[in-house]
Write a protein that holds these residues in place. Structure first.
Motif, PDB file in Angstrom:
ATOM      1  N   THR A  14      -5.098   0.028   6.904  1.00 38.07           N
ATOM      2  CA  THR A  14      -5.216   1.377   7.211  1.00 38.07           C
ATOM      3  C   THR A  14      -5.061   1.219   8.742  1.00 38.07           C
ATOM      4  O   THR A  14      -4.397   2.417   9.377  1.00 38.07           O
ATOM      5  CB  THR A  14      -6.606   1.839   6.838  1.00 38.07           C
ATOM      6  OG1 THR A  14      -6.681   1.653   5.533  1.00 38.07           O
ATOM      7  CG2 THR A  14      -6.801   3.408   7.336  1.00 38.07           C
ATOM      8  N   LYS A  22      -1.496   0.768   9.659  1.00 32.68           N
ATOM      9  CA  LYS A  22      -0.403   1.579   8.937  1.00 32.68           C
ATOM     10  C   LYS A  22       0.723   0.707   8.282  1.00 32.68           C
ATOM     11  O   LYS A  22       1.944   1.025   8.378  1.00 32.68           O
ATOM     12  CB  LYS A  22      -0.094   2.649   9.841  1.00 32.68           C
ATOM     13  CG  LYS A  22      -1.051   3.782  10.226  1.00 32.68           C
ATOM     14  CD  LYS A  22      -0.522   4.666  10.970  1.00 32.68           C
ATOM     15  CE  LYS A  22      -1.498   5.857  11.261  1.00 32.68           C
ATOM     16  NZ  LYS A  22      -2.766   5.584  11.867  1.00 32.68           N
ATOM     17  N   ASP A  44      -7.359   6.997   1.100  1.00 32.82           N
ATOM     18  CA  ASP A  44      -7.542   6.929   2.649  1.00 32.82           C
ATOM     19  C   ASP A  44      -6.336   6.049   3.329  1.00 32.82           C
ATOM     20  O   ASP A  44      -5.813   6.269   4.159  1.00 32.82           O
ATOM     21  CB  ASP A  44      -9.008   6.166   3.200  1.00 32.82           C
ATOM     22  CG  ASP A  44     -10.288   7.376   2.904  1.00 32.82           C
ATOM     23  OD1 ASP A  44      -9.969   8.300   2.658  1.00 32.82           O
ATOM     24  OD2 ASP A  44     -11.324   6.850   2.800  1.00 32.82           O
ATOM     25  N   ALA A  94      -3.512   7.139   5.349  1.00 33.49           N
ATOM     26  CA  ALA A  94      -3.092   6.611   6.745  1.00 33.49           C
ATOM     27  C   ALA A  94      -1.575   6.108   6.923  1.00 33.49           C
ATOM     28  O   ALA A  94      -1.097   6.121   7.773  1.00 33.49           O
ATOM     29  CB  ALA A  94      -4.107   5.529   6.957  1.00 33.49           C
TER      30      ALA A  94
END
Length: 143
Positions: free
Chosen positions: A99, A102, A134, A138
């Motif tokens: 996350t 990325k 999530d 992201a």
């Protein structure tokens, strides 16, 4: 029960492209495996970086370089350290790392040796939907 580790969910079938192989060979291997990225491994079995199909287009073809004479290792250079996860790190750490940076694929290392890859799909199968959402959000917002 102990929480799962990167080793528990990784794919251990992580074909590498050698740092001295050509980008053309790497492109053929990506096509054969039907994947968009693969690790670049050195002669010393150490991870040298990740090679993506986008790297081939942007850093080789668009620059007018010859993919049959450009070495895969040249594309791994300049990456400020490839993002990795330790084999015994918890899945939550893999999720956090993917996350934060990325990335859709995360090389798994044991010491300095590449032992596997964790993909976004591996994470999705192992965690609850909200946390996976999530991660997808992201990655999707990445440039």
């Amino acid at each position: 029960m102990a929480s799962k580790t990167a080793r528990d969910i990784m794919s251990s079938d992580c074909t590498c492209v050698g740092e001295n192989e050509t980008v053309l060979d790497a492109a053929k291997r990506l096509a054969e495996l039907d994947v968009g990225a693969m690790p670049i491994c050195g002669e010393d079995d150490r991870l040298k970086g990740m090679l993506t199909d986008r790297d081939i287009v942007v850093k080789v073809l668009a620059q007018g370089k010859d993919p049959s004479s450009t070495r895969a290792g040249e594309l791994g250079q300049g990456d400020s350290r490839t993002v990795t996860i330790g084999a015994d790190d918890p899945i939550e750490e893999a999720l956090h790392t993917m996350t934060e940076h990325k990335v859709r694929r995360l090389p798994v290392i044991d010491g300095h040796r590449l032992v596997g890859i964790i993909s976004q799909a591996d994470i999705a199968k192992s965690l609850d939907e909200e946390r996976v959402g999530d991660l997808v959000e992201a990655i999707s917002s990445a440039p």
